[in-house]
Scaffold this active site. Structure first.
Site, PDB file in Angstrom:
ATOM      1  N   ALA A 177       0.873  -1.173   0.000  1.00 51.67           N
ATOM      2  CA  ALA A 177       0.000   0.000   0.000  1.00 51.67           C
ATOM      3  C   ALA A 177       0.910   1.222   0.000  1.00 51.67           C
ATOM      4  O   ALA A 177       2.078   1.151   0.417  1.00 51.67           O
ATOM      5  CB  ALA A 177      -0.888  -0.025   1.231  1.00 51.67           C
ATOM      6  N   GLU A 194      -0.786  -9.251  -0.323  1.00 51.83           N
ATOM      7  CA  GLU A 194      -2.220  -9.447  -0.059  1.00 51.83           C
ATOM      8  C   GLU A 194      -3.016  -9.538  -1.365  1.00 51.83           C
ATOM      9  O   GLU A 194      -3.940 -10.332  -1.480  1.00 51.83           O
ATOM     10  CB  GLU A 194      -2.735  -8.297   0.821  1.00 51.83           C
ATOM     11  CG  GLU A 194      -2.173  -8.388   2.238  1.00 51.83           C
ATOM     12  CD  GLU A 194      -2.430  -7.134   3.075  1.00 51.83           C
ATOM     13  OE1 GLU A 194      -2.084  -6.033   2.611  1.00 51.83           O
ATOM     14  OE2 GLU A 194      -2.971  -7.265   4.186  1.00 51.83           O
ATOM     15  N   GLU A 209       4.349  -4.767   7.473  1.00 51.54           N
ATOM     16  CA  GLU A 209       3.605  -3.661   8.087  1.00 51.54           C
ATOM     17  C   GLU A 209       4.102  -3.318   9.486  1.00 51.54           C
ATOM     18  O   GLU A 209       4.182  -2.147   9.859  1.00 51.54           O
ATOM     19  CB  GLU A 209       2.100  -3.993   8.146  1.00 51.54           C
ATOM     20  CG  GLU A 209       1.400  -3.922   6.795  1.00 51.54           C
ATOM     21  CD  GLU A 209       1.496  -5.206   5.986  1.00 51.54           C
ATOM     22  OE1 GLU A 209       2.259  -6.115   6.372  1.00 51.54           O
ATOM     23  OE2 GLU A 209       0.800  -5.299   4.956  1.00 51.54           O
TER      24      GLU A 209
HETATM   25  N1  CAA Z   1       4.575   3.120  -0.966  1.00 61.15           N
HETATM   26  C1  CAA Z   1       4.956   4.277  -1.571  1.00 61.15           C
HETATM   27  N2  CAA Z   1       6.093   4.378  -2.282  1.00 61.15           N
HETATM   28  C2  CAA Z   1       6.887   3.293  -2.365  1.00 61.15           C
HETATM   29  C3  CAA Z   1       6.536   2.073  -1.755  1.00 61.15           C
HETATM   30  C4  CAA Z   1       5.319   2.000  -1.032  1.00 61.15           C
HETATM   31  N3  CAA Z   1       4.893   0.887  -0.460  1.00 61.15           N
HETATM   32  N4  CAA Z   1       7.531   1.177  -2.001  1.00 61.15           N
HETATM   33  C5  CAA Z   1       8.442   1.829  -2.757  1.00 61.15           C
HETATM   34  N5  CAA Z   1       8.060   3.091  -2.983  1.00 61.15           N
HETATM   35  C6  CAA Z   1       8.780   4.138  -3.733  1.00 61.15           C
HETATM   36  C7  CAA Z   1       9.962   4.666  -2.953  1.00 61.15           C
HETATM   37  O1  CAA Z   1       9.541   5.662  -2.035  1.00 61.15           O
HETATM   38  C8  CAA Z   1      10.823   5.204  -4.072  1.00 61.15           C
HETATM   39  O2  CAA Z   1      10.299   6.449  -4.471  1.00 61.15           O
HETATM   40  P1  CAA Z   1      11.314   7.692  -4.785  1.00 61.15           P
HETATM   41  O3  CAA Z   1      12.159   7.202  -5.952  1.00 61.15           O
HETATM   42  O4  CAA Z   1      10.393   8.808  -5.148  1.00 61.15           O
HETATM   43  O5  CAA Z   1      12.123   7.894  -3.559  1.00 61.15           O
HETATM   44  C9  CAA Z   1      10.574   4.229  -5.201  1.00 61.15           C
HETATM   45  O6  CAA Z   1       9.340   3.554  -4.902  1.00 61.15           O
HETATM   46  C10 CAA Z   1      11.671   3.166  -5.324  1.00 61.15           C
HETATM   47  O7  CAA Z   1      11.798   2.542  -4.065  1.00 61.15           O
HETATM   48  P2  CAA Z   1      13.209   2.386  -3.296  1.00 61.15           P
HETATM   49  O8  CAA Z   1      14.134   3.495  -3.701  1.00 61.15           O
HETATM   50  O9  CAA Z   1      12.916   2.203  -1.858  1.00 61.15           O
HETATM   51  O10 CAA Z   1      13.742   1.037  -3.968  1.00 61.15           O
HETATM   52  P3  CAA Z   1      14.744  -0.021  -3.317  1.00 61.15           P
HETATM   53  O11 CAA Z   1      15.119  -0.953  -4.411  1.00 61.15           O
HETATM   54  O12 CAA Z   1      15.819   0.642  -2.572  1.00 61.15           O
HETATM   55  O13 CAA Z   1      13.840  -0.840  -2.259  1.00 61.15           O
HETATM   56  C11 CAA Z   1      11.877  -1.979  -1.459  1.00 61.15           C
HETATM   57  C12 CAA Z   1      12.759  -1.619  -2.687  1.00 61.15           C
HETATM   58  C13 CAA Z   1      12.650  -2.927  -0.531  1.00 61.15           C
HETATM   59  C14 CAA Z   1      10.632  -2.671  -1.994  1.00 61.15           C
HETATM   60  C15 CAA Z   1      11.513  -0.681  -0.704  1.00 61.15           C
HETATM   61  O14 CAA Z   1      10.993   0.268  -1.635  1.00 61.15           O
HETATM   62  C16 CAA Z   1      10.482  -0.876   0.375  1.00 61.15           C
HETATM   63  O15 CAA Z   1      10.803  -1.366   1.434  1.00 61.15           O
HETATM   64  N6  CAA Z   1       9.223  -0.465   0.106  1.00 61.15           N
HETATM   65  C17 CAA Z   1       8.166  -0.532   1.098  1.00 61.15           C
HETATM   66  C18 CAA Z   1       7.694  -1.950   1.308  1.00 61.15           C
HETATM   67  C19 CAA Z   1       6.633  -2.012   2.376  1.00 61.15           C
HETATM   68  O16 CAA Z   1       6.902  -1.755   3.534  1.00 61.15           O
HETATM   69  N7  CAA Z   1       5.407  -2.378   1.988  1.00 61.15           N
HETATM   70  C20 CAA Z   1       4.295  -2.487   2.896  1.00 61.15           C
HETATM   71  C21 CAA Z   1       3.493  -1.229   2.918  1.00 61.15           C
HETATM   72  S1  CAA Z   1       2.297  -1.223   4.217  1.00 61.15           S
HETATM   73  C22 CAA Z   1       0.929  -2.016   3.593  1.00 61.15           C
HETATM   74  O17 CAA Z   1       0.968  -2.568   2.507  1.00 61.15           O
HETATM   75  C23 CAA Z   1      -0.275  -1.960   4.477  1.00 61.15           C
HETATM   76  C24 CAA Z   1      -1.402  -2.832   4.088  1.00 61.15           C
HETATM   77  O18 CAA Z   1      -1.390  -4.025   4.243  1.00 61.15           O
HETATM   78  C25 CAA Z   1      -2.634  -2.198   3.619  1.00 61.15           C
END
Ligand code: CAA
Length: 260
Positions: free
Chosen positions: A66, A114, A134
Site C-alpha cells: 500500500a 495481499e 507492516e
Molecule cells: N509506498 C509508496 N512508495 C513506495 C513504496 C510504497 N509501499 N515502495 C516503494 N516506494 C517508492 C519509494 O519511495 C521510491 O520512491 P522515490 O524514488 O520517489 O524515492 C521508489 O518507490 C523506489 O523505491 P526504493 O528506492 O525504496 O527502492 P529499493 O530498491 O531501494 O527498495 C523496497 C525496494 C525494498 C521494496 C523498498 O521500496 C520498500 O521497502 N518499500 C516498502 C515496502 C513495504 O513496507 N510495503 C508495505 C506497505 S504497508 C501495507 O501494505 C499496508 C497494508 O497491508 C494495507
C-alpha cells in the site's frame, strides 16, 4: 476504459491486468485501488475473457505494498476507509467469475502480497520477494493479510511472517506453498500465458462454477460447502458443454466447448 495506473490488455481470450506505477514500485494508493475495482467490474462483465493474469509493471516489483506516503497522514477514519477499499477490491478480485493468476515479477510486499493472495493461483519469478512488513512501519496488515496468509500457509508460518515482517524469497515462498511454481523472470509471463490458455481451453462454465465452489465453500462448514458443491455439480448438467464434453469422451475426440 482508460486507466492512469493500470494497463488492461486483451490477448485472445486472456486478459492481462498490469499495475502500472513503476516510479512507486506499483504501490497501491486509493486511486489505483479504485481503478482496479473498475477494471474488475469491466472484466466480470466480459464473457469473452476466460482467464486473467495480474502482474506489475517493470522488472523489479509486482507491488511494493500500500502507498506509504499516502498512509503517513491518515486519520483513523481514513485508515479504516482505506482498509475497507482494499478489502472490497480484493474480494471482488477473489470472486471474479474468471480464474485469476498472479504473475509475481518482483517485490510483493504488504498490500502486494495481499493482492497476490486474493488471486486463485500464484506463480513467481526467481527474483520475487514476499512479505508482510507492516509491523516495521507501526502498522498491521490491512488488506486481508492477517486472514488470507494463515489460510494459505497455516497460522504458525503466517504469524512468524506477520510478527517479524521478514521478507522471503521465491524459493521459500514455493516451499511454504505460497506460490505454485517459480520461473526465470524472462519466462514468467510466457508461463502465465500457457497456464491461462490451458484453463481457457476447459469448459468455461465448469471452470467458473469450480472457482465459485472453492471460494464460497472455503468459508463454510464442510456439510454446507458440499451441499453447495452438489448444487453446482447439478447445474453443470444443464450446459451444452457438459453434453459436448461427455460425448467427445465417448467418441474418443477432443471436445469443442462453446461456453454455455
Ligand atoms: N509506498 C509508496 N512508495 C513506495 C513504496 C510504497 N509501499 N515502495 C516503494 N516506494 C517508492 C519509494 O519511495 C521510491 O520512491 P522515490 O524514488 O520517489 O524515492 C521508489 O518507490 C523506489 O523505491 P526504493 O528506492 O525504496 O527502492 P529499493 O530498491 O531501494 O527498495 C523496497 C525496494 C525494498 C521494496 C523498498 O521500496 C520498500 O521497502 N518499500 C516498502 C515496502 C513495504 O513496507 N510495503 C508495505 C506497505 S504497508 C501495507 O501494505 C499496508 C497494508 O497491508 C494495507
Amino acid at each position: 476504459m482508460e486507466y492512469t495506473n493500470l494497463l488492461l490488455q486483451h490477448q485472445g481470450n486472456i486478459a492481462v491486468l498490469t499495475i502500472n506505477r513503476p516510479k512507486a514500485l506499483n504501490a497501491l494508493n486509493s486511486e489505483t485501488l479504485s481503478e482496479l475495482s473498475a477494471a474488475l467490474d469491466e472484466l466480470g462483465r466480459d464473457s469473452s475473457v476466460k482467464a486473467v493474469i495480474v502482474t506489475g509493471s517493470g522488472e523489479k516489483a509486482f507491488i511494493a505494498g500500500a502507498d506509504i506516503s499516502q498512509m503517513k497522514d491518515f486519520s483513523p477514519l481514513e485508515g479504516r476507509r482505506f482498509a475497507q477499499l482494499g478489502h472490497a477490491t480484493f474480494r471482488k478480485l477473489e470472486l471474479l467469475p474468471q480464474p485469476v493468476i498472479a504473475a509475481v515479477n518482483g517485490f510483493a510486499l504488504g498490500g502486494g502480497c495481499e493482492l497476490a493472495m486474493a488471486c486463485d493461483i500464484r506463480i513467481a519469478s526467481e527474483n520475487a520477494k514476499f512479505g508482510q512488513p507492516e509491523v516495521t512501519l507501526g502498522l498491521t496488515a490491512g488488506f486481508g493479510g492477517t486472514q488470507r496468509l494463515p489460510r494459505l500457509v497455516g497460522t504458525g508460518l503466517a504469524s512468524e511472517l506477520l510478527f517479524t515482517g521478514d521478507i522471503i524469497d521465491a524459493q521459500e515462498a514455493y516451499r511454504i506453498g505460497l506460490v505454485n511454481k517459480v520461473y526465470p523472470l524472462e519466462s514468467l509471463m510466457e508461463e502465465a500465458q500457457k497456464l491461462a490458455q490451458r484453463i481457457a481451453g476447459r469448459a468455461p462454465v465448469a471452470v467458473q462454477l469450480t472457482k465459485s465452489a472453492i471460494q464460497r465453500g472455503i468459508n463454510l462448514d464442510l456439510d454446507s460447502a458440499q451441499a453447495y458443491e452438489a448444487e453446482v455439480f447439478g447445474l453443470t448438467m444443464s450446459t451444452s458443454d457438459k453434453t459436448e464434453g461427455c460425448t467427445a469422451f465417448v467418441e474418443k475426440r477432443k471436445p469443442n466447448f462453446e461456453g454455455h
